[in-house]
Scaffold this motif. Sequence first.
Motif, PDB file in Angstrom:
ATOM      1  N   MET A 145      38.965 -57.428  37.154  1.00 25.91           N
ATOM      2  CA  MET A 145      38.033 -56.351  37.474  1.00 25.91           C
ATOM      3  C   MET A 145      36.797 -56.886  38.197  1.00 25.91           C
ATOM      4  SD  MET A 145      38.487 -54.230  33.916  1.00 25.91           S
ATOM      5  CE  MET A 145      37.584 -52.766  34.379  1.00 25.91           C
ATOM      6  N   SER A 194      34.595 -54.663  46.193  1.00 25.51           N
ATOM      7  CA  SER A 194      34.141 -53.294  46.431  1.00 25.51           C
ATOM      8  C   SER A 194      32.698 -53.267  46.912  1.00 25.51           C
ATOM      9  CB  SER A 194      34.288 -52.454  45.156  1.00 25.51           C
ATOM     10  OG  SER A 194      35.627 -52.398  44.740  1.00 25.51           O
ATOM     11  N   SER A 225      41.107 -54.439  46.974  1.00 24.91           N
ATOM     12  CA  SER A 225      40.092 -53.403  46.807  1.00 24.91           C
ATOM     13  C   SER A 225      39.038 -53.443  47.905  1.00 24.91           C
ATOM     14  CB  SER A 225      39.405 -53.537  45.442  1.00 24.91           C
ATOM     15  OG  SER A 225      38.720 -54.777  45.347  1.00 24.91           O
ATOM     16  N   SER A 269      29.927 -49.787  42.579  1.00 24.81           N
ATOM     17  CA  SER A 269      30.608 -51.081  42.496  1.00 24.81           C
ATOM     18  C   SER A 269      29.701 -52.173  41.934  1.00 24.81           C
ATOM     19  CB  SER A 269      31.115 -51.490  43.891  1.00 24.81           C
ATOM     20  OG  SER A 269      32.045 -50.555  44.380  1.00 24.81           O
ATOM     21  N   TYR A 322      29.746 -51.660  38.391  1.00 22.12           N
ATOM     22  CA  TYR A 322      31.070 -52.127  37.956  1.00 22.12           C
ATOM     23  C   TYR A 322      31.049 -53.637  37.732  1.00 22.12           C
ATOM     24  CZ  TYR A 322      36.213 -52.662  38.467  1.00 22.12           C
ATOM     25  OH  TYR A 322      37.541 -52.951  38.292  1.00 22.12           O
ATOM     26  N   VAL A 323      30.522 -54.376  38.704  1.00 22.00           N
ATOM     27  CA  VAL A 323      30.500 -55.842  38.614  1.00 22.00           C
ATOM     28  C   VAL A 323      29.609 -56.310  37.462  1.00 22.00           C
ATOM     29  CG1 VAL A 323      29.770 -57.958  39.792  1.00 22.00           C
ATOM     30  CG2 VAL A 323      31.052 -56.213  41.035  1.00 22.00           C
ATOM     31  N   ASN A 327      37.817 -57.279  41.756  1.00 20.11           N
ATOM     32  CA  ASN A 327      37.856 -55.919  42.299  1.00 20.11           C
ATOM     33  C   ASN A 327      36.452 -55.419  42.612  1.00 20.11           C
ATOM     34  OD1 ASN A 327      38.316 -53.180  42.775  1.00 20.11           O
ATOM     35  ND2 ASN A 327      39.945 -53.064  41.253  1.00 20.11           N
ATOM     36  N   GLY A 328      35.538 -55.615  41.675  1.00 17.23           N
ATOM     37  CA  GLY A 328      34.174 -55.118  41.846  1.00 17.23           C
ATOM     38  C   GLY A 328      33.417 -55.824  42.946  1.00 17.23           C
ATOM     39  N   MET A 341      31.972 -49.350  32.521  1.00 17.92           N
ATOM     40  CA  MET A 341      32.902 -50.424  32.840  1.00 17.92           C
ATOM     41  C   MET A 341      32.802 -51.590  31.862  1.00 17.92           C
ATOM     42  SD  MET A 341      34.434 -48.979  35.177  1.00 17.92           S
ATOM     43  CE  MET A 341      35.610 -50.323  35.214  1.00 17.92           C
TER      44      MET A 341
END
Length: 471
Positions: free
Chosen positions: A300, A307, A358, A170, A173-174, A303-304, A41
């Motif tokens: 993003m 999530s 999300s 997630s 992702y973050v 979103n992360g 990511m």
Amino acid sequence: MTESSSSSSGGHRRGFLRKIIVLRPLIHLIFATLLHIMATMMVIPALTDVLLGALCPGQAECNEAIYLTGIQQIVAGIGTMLVTPILGELSDEYGRKPLLMIPFSAAVLPMAILAYSQSRPFVYAYMVVGTVVRIFAEGGITCLSFAYVSDCIERRYRALAIGVLMGSFSVGYVIGILLARVLAQDQIFKVAAVVIAFAAVYVKVFLPETNAERGPPLLPNHSDTHQQHKRDECRSTPLLMRSTSSITDTVLLFKQNNLLTQVAVIVFFSSLGEAGLQGSLLYYLKATFGFAKDQFAELMLINGLASVFSQLLIMPVFVHFFGEKIVLFIAISASASHALLYGVAWADWVPYVCSSFSIFFVLSFPCIGSIVSKTAEPEEQGKFQGLIAGIRSFATILSPLAISPLTALFLSKDAPFNCPGFSLIVAGSVMVVALVQALMLQPIPPPLSKPSKLTQVAIACEEQVAAWPEF
């Protein structure tokens, strides 16, 4: 009153300890996948600018980049559709770890290419090598991870375990998006290559195997002997003949299992819409609102964070009270709604609102994984998870064939009418089909066979915890 309160408190503590013990076999898998997702990511916010800078320097729109991304998605989808079920079935025979090493190791190559140079020839090389890697990694890591969870975790705790695993995705992702926000563009791919290489080494050194050696059953019976004979026969079968046989088995499987058929339909249409959205969204935001790396990273990140909160905190509670079926319906509703809202976005703050959806739509993935794991027998977890991953990949093949040309057309000056987000509206409409099917989903059946050896060990650990005195 005091004794009742003390008993209740002791029960909560034992329940918490039970969950910790249940999830302990997944620690190394969770850490390795977190690192892998973090590195993957990290490069996404910068990738659009890298592609545009190499293929269409100085331009905000680039049809070549859109079509190349679509072609990559189609080819990777075809490959993933064919390879992932085989990976899952091979993992049932040879163990999860050797098969997990393939995508973890291969993912280093595309990162290393752009870490070395971001010129046009190296971007083309990245697209080619990245496509091959996606064939093994895109569905393989999730499929094999879900099968690994099914090996280690008792049936009633799988939704929790898969939710925690997806929550670790997630978290990665973050962290990846945060690093992309602070690192310079020429440093992002170098850091990502190092992190993803470390993840592969970590899997090789620390991840324990779950089923490479199943060993003798606790109570041998005809069924166990038959399954062992079946595995030995399968190992001696050439891969091409095995693929043909697998297709026949899949057709029979769908005829015999209505719940799996319904899940496959849900996965196909939800993935079809989601793939169309993800393949075109960044180009749409850049052309419509002038978004760049920093804005992509912010979206993003929202979103992360949503999530992480959802999968680690909301999912265990929702699944406990409502069950996977209702949670899946909520998740697909949110997915379709956020795609449609993206398509009609009228201001640059609307995409930020869409990203917050999300908190619900990320729940569809672990819910489907949990439902499939409860449908499959212990010795077929890899096969079933690979089959669903293959269907998801097939959807990603078809999506760019329609969505990428629509995106290029409606972002150009030749659009038949003024609606830059029309392709995203189409993607959201496709997800509505999955929503209708989720409404009609059958109840999840009870288990038909005895638990696996690993699950029996987990149950024994829980019984020991339950026997501990209150404190």
